[in-house]
Scaffold this active site. Structure first.
Site, PDB file in Angstrom:
ATOM      1  N   GLY A   5       0.738  -1.432  -0.066  1.00  0.00           N
ATOM      2  CA  GLY A   5      -0.130   0.025  -0.060  1.00  0.00           C
ATOM      3  C   GLY A   5       0.959   1.263  -0.072  1.00  0.00           C
ATOM      4  O   GLY A   5       1.912   1.273   0.693  1.00  0.00           O
ATOM      5  N   ARG A  66       0.760  -5.116  -4.986  1.00  0.00           N
ATOM      6  CA  ARG A  66       0.984  -6.243  -4.120  1.00  0.00           C
ATOM      7  C   ARG A  66       1.321  -7.505  -5.137  1.00  0.00           C
ATOM      8  O   ARG A  66       0.195  -7.822  -5.714  1.00  0.00           O
ATOM      9  CB  ARG A  66      -0.219  -6.363  -3.321  1.00  0.00           C
ATOM     10  CG  ARG A  66      -0.284  -5.322  -2.307  1.00  0.00           C
ATOM     11  CD  ARG A  66      -1.223  -5.546  -0.987  1.00  0.00           C
ATOM     12  NE  ARG A  66      -1.112  -4.733  -0.157  1.00  0.00           N
ATOM     13  CZ  ARG A  66      -2.126  -3.684   0.185  1.00  0.00           C
ATOM     14  NH1 ARG A  66      -3.041  -3.546  -0.702  1.00  0.00           N
ATOM     15  NH2 ARG A  66      -1.924  -2.928   1.160  1.00  0.00           N
ATOM     16  N   ASP A  97       5.021  -5.012   5.899  1.00  0.00           N
ATOM     17  CA  ASP A  97       5.258  -6.313   6.296  1.00  0.00           C
ATOM     18  C   ASP A  97       5.228  -7.434   5.276  1.00  0.00           C
ATOM     19  O   ASP A  97       6.185  -8.385   4.959  1.00  0.00           O
ATOM     20  CB  ASP A  97       4.700  -6.974   7.493  1.00  0.00           C
ATOM     21  CG  ASP A  97       3.232  -6.958   7.519  1.00  0.00           C
ATOM     22  OD1 ASP A  97       2.657  -6.394   6.508  1.00  0.00           O
ATOM     23  OD2 ASP A  97       2.709  -7.194   8.428  1.00  0.00           O
ATOM     24  N   THR A 120       4.093   2.511   5.450  1.00  0.00           N
ATOM     25  CA  THR A 120       2.862   2.244   5.658  1.00  0.00           C
ATOM     26  C   THR A 120       2.246   2.997   6.561  1.00  0.00           C
ATOM     27  O   THR A 120       2.658   3.454   7.669  1.00  0.00           O
ATOM     28  CB  THR A 120       2.569   0.685   6.076  1.00  0.00           C
ATOM     29  OG1 THR A 120       1.241   0.358   6.493  1.00  0.00           O
ATOM     30  CG2 THR A 120       3.519   0.349   7.436  1.00  0.00           C
ATOM     31  N   ASP A 122      -0.149   1.954   8.519  1.00  0.00           N
ATOM     32  CA  ASP A 122      -0.660   1.123   9.781  1.00  0.00           C
ATOM     33  C   ASP A 122       0.190   1.384  11.156  1.00  0.00           C
ATOM     34  O   ASP A 122      -0.103   0.938  12.090  1.00  0.00           O
ATOM     35  CB  ASP A 122      -0.753  -0.258   9.183  1.00  0.00           C
ATOM     36  CG  ASP A 122      -1.666  -0.286   8.103  1.00  0.00           C
ATOM     37  OD1 ASP A 122      -2.530   0.526   7.933  1.00  0.00           O
ATOM     38  OD2 ASP A 122      -1.779  -1.238   7.297  1.00  0.00           O
ATOM     39  N   ASP A 124       2.347  -0.683  12.024  1.00  0.00           N
ATOM     40  CA  ASP A 124       2.351  -1.984  12.307  1.00  0.00           C
ATOM     41  C   ASP A 124       3.693  -2.970  12.216  1.00  0.00           C
ATOM     42  O   ASP A 124       3.669  -3.795  12.073  1.00  0.00           O
ATOM     43  CB  ASP A 124       1.331  -3.057  11.927  1.00  0.00           C
ATOM     44  CG  ASP A 124       1.421  -2.953  10.354  1.00  0.00           C
ATOM     45  OD1 ASP A 124       2.024  -2.293   9.849  1.00  0.00           O
ATOM     46  OD2 ASP A 124       0.559  -3.748   9.675  1.00  0.00           O
ATOM     47  N   ARG A 166      -5.276  -1.853   9.065  1.00  0.00           N
ATOM     48  CA  ARG A 166      -5.454  -3.394   8.966  1.00  0.00           C
ATOM     49  C   ARG A 166      -5.627  -3.965  10.540  1.00  0.00           C
ATOM     50  O   ARG A 166      -6.748  -3.626  10.844  1.00  0.00           O
ATOM     51  CB  ARG A 166      -4.047  -3.896   8.408  1.00  0.00           C
ATOM     52  CG  ARG A 166      -4.165  -5.272   7.913  1.00  0.00           C
ATOM     53  CD  ARG A 166      -2.739  -5.352   7.058  1.00  0.00           C
ATOM     54  NE  ARG A 166      -2.478  -4.768   5.992  1.00  0.00           N
ATOM     55  CZ  ARG A 166      -2.862  -5.084   4.760  1.00  0.00           C
ATOM     56  NH1 ARG A 166      -3.786  -6.194   4.576  1.00  0.00           N
ATOM     57  NH2 ARG A 166      -2.488  -4.250   3.671  1.00  0.00           N
TER      58      ARG A 166
END
Ligand code: F6P
Length: 318
Positions: A5, A66, A97, A120, A122, A124, A166
């Site tokens: 993304g 992706r 990731d 990202t 996110d 994360d 996410r």
């Protein structure tokens, strides 16, 4: 390459990698569309001047994807051939990731030097307090929730606002606190729906006429944001409920100054690590220092939500 993304700050990171290469007199090639473009040999020579006027741009000039083909052995073999043909000696992968998992496997199979830059919204990724784009996405979400609050308060309404992230609740928790949400639902802390009802009842009792509940898209309550709204309507009919899903607007737009500076620092570090013969590392930020972590740890490490911020959020909803 940029992969996965897109996030605000990716262009600033491309610029930084390219300029650091120019500074150290290393030639630099951009790979279009992440691993897809790598497999197809969709490359472009990049010089310091190729990246003029992109530090302020959202998205990624190299485009992103992706790739399912790169998950196959055959796909990775094609990618390695293209890199050899182009005489590329190392990869800088800007992504999340999924992209890093690909990089680790590729390194194991072909012993090809890779450095990751976490990009990202996110946040994360273990091994950095901030991923590229996270700060910008937070500001975008807060600005959007501020606007929704105007309608919530004018009509005495309750809004459920879904934010991205996410499986992680970083955007929800931080944007929720920043925008003064009454309740924040995140995957890391499933407090149950009864608690939300109690808190909304209390809000009414204590004189609040409108409310915002921020819901992380990965929330584990077992109901999506529309079902949550319905649940509250059924149980608290006094509430006039609406839903707003912020969606991809959180991923676009000009990067914040924080993301631009972070991208510039991480890009330079990634090139310097490669020139130092290092590989399989992800660059990141810890206590405002640029550090590096093994990419494998960055993927495995898991994300830890800030307990102190959760506590603050609880107190703020009093
Ligand atoms: O990882 C970034 C992210 O925007 C997540 O927050 C979200 O779950 C996902 O990507 C959406 O992916 P796509 O743009 O492929 O629908």
């Amino acid at each position: 390459m940029t992969s996965g993304g897109d996030s605000p700050g990716m262009n600033a990171a491309i610029r930084s990698v390219v300029r650091a290469c120019a500074y150290y007199r290393v030639s630099c090639v951009g790979i279009y569309r992440g691993y897809e473009g790598l497999i197809e040999g969709d490359f472009i020579e990049l010089t310091a001047r190729s990246v003029n006027n992109i530090i302020n741009k959202g998205g990624t000039i190299l485009k992103s994807a992706r790739s399912t083909e790169f998950r196959t052995k055959e796909g990775r073999a094609k990618a390695f051939e293209k890199l050899k043909e182009e005489e590329i000696e190392a990869l800088v992968v800007i992504g999340g990731d999924g992209s890093f998992t690909g990089a680790v496997v590729f390194n194991q199979e072909y012993n090809f030097p890779v450095i990751g830059i976490p990009g990202t919204i996110d946040n994360d990724i273990f091994g950095t307090s901030h991923t590229l784009g996270y700060d910008t996405a937070l500001n975008t979400a807060v600005e959007a929730i501020d606007k929704i609050r105007d309608t919530a308060s004018s009509h005495n309404r309750l809004f459920f606002v879904e934010v991205m992230g996410r499986d992680a609740g970083f955007i929800a928790l931080n944007a929720g606190v920043g925008a003064g949400a009454e309740e924040i639902l995140i995957p890391e802390e499933d407090l149950g729906l009864d608690r939300m009802l109690e808190s909304l009842k209390k809000s009414r009792r204590t004189g609040k006429s409108s409310s915002i509940v921020v819901v992380a898209e990965g929330d584990k309550s077992g109901r999506n944001v529309y079902e949550l709204a319905q649940y509250v309507e059924e149980n608290l009919p006094e509430y006039d409920v609406r839903v707003s899903v912020l969606g991809h607007m959180q991923r676009g737009g000009a990067p914040s100054c924080f993301d631009r500076v972070l991208a510039s620092r991480l890009g330079v570090k990634s090139v310097e690590l490669l020139l130092d013969g290092k590989t399989n590392l992800m660059v990141g930020l810890k206590d405002n220092e640029v550090i590096s972590t093994s990419i494998a740890d960055a993927i495995k490490g898991g994300h830890v939500i800030d307990q102190e911020l959760l506590r603050v959020s609880d107190i703020m909803t009093t």
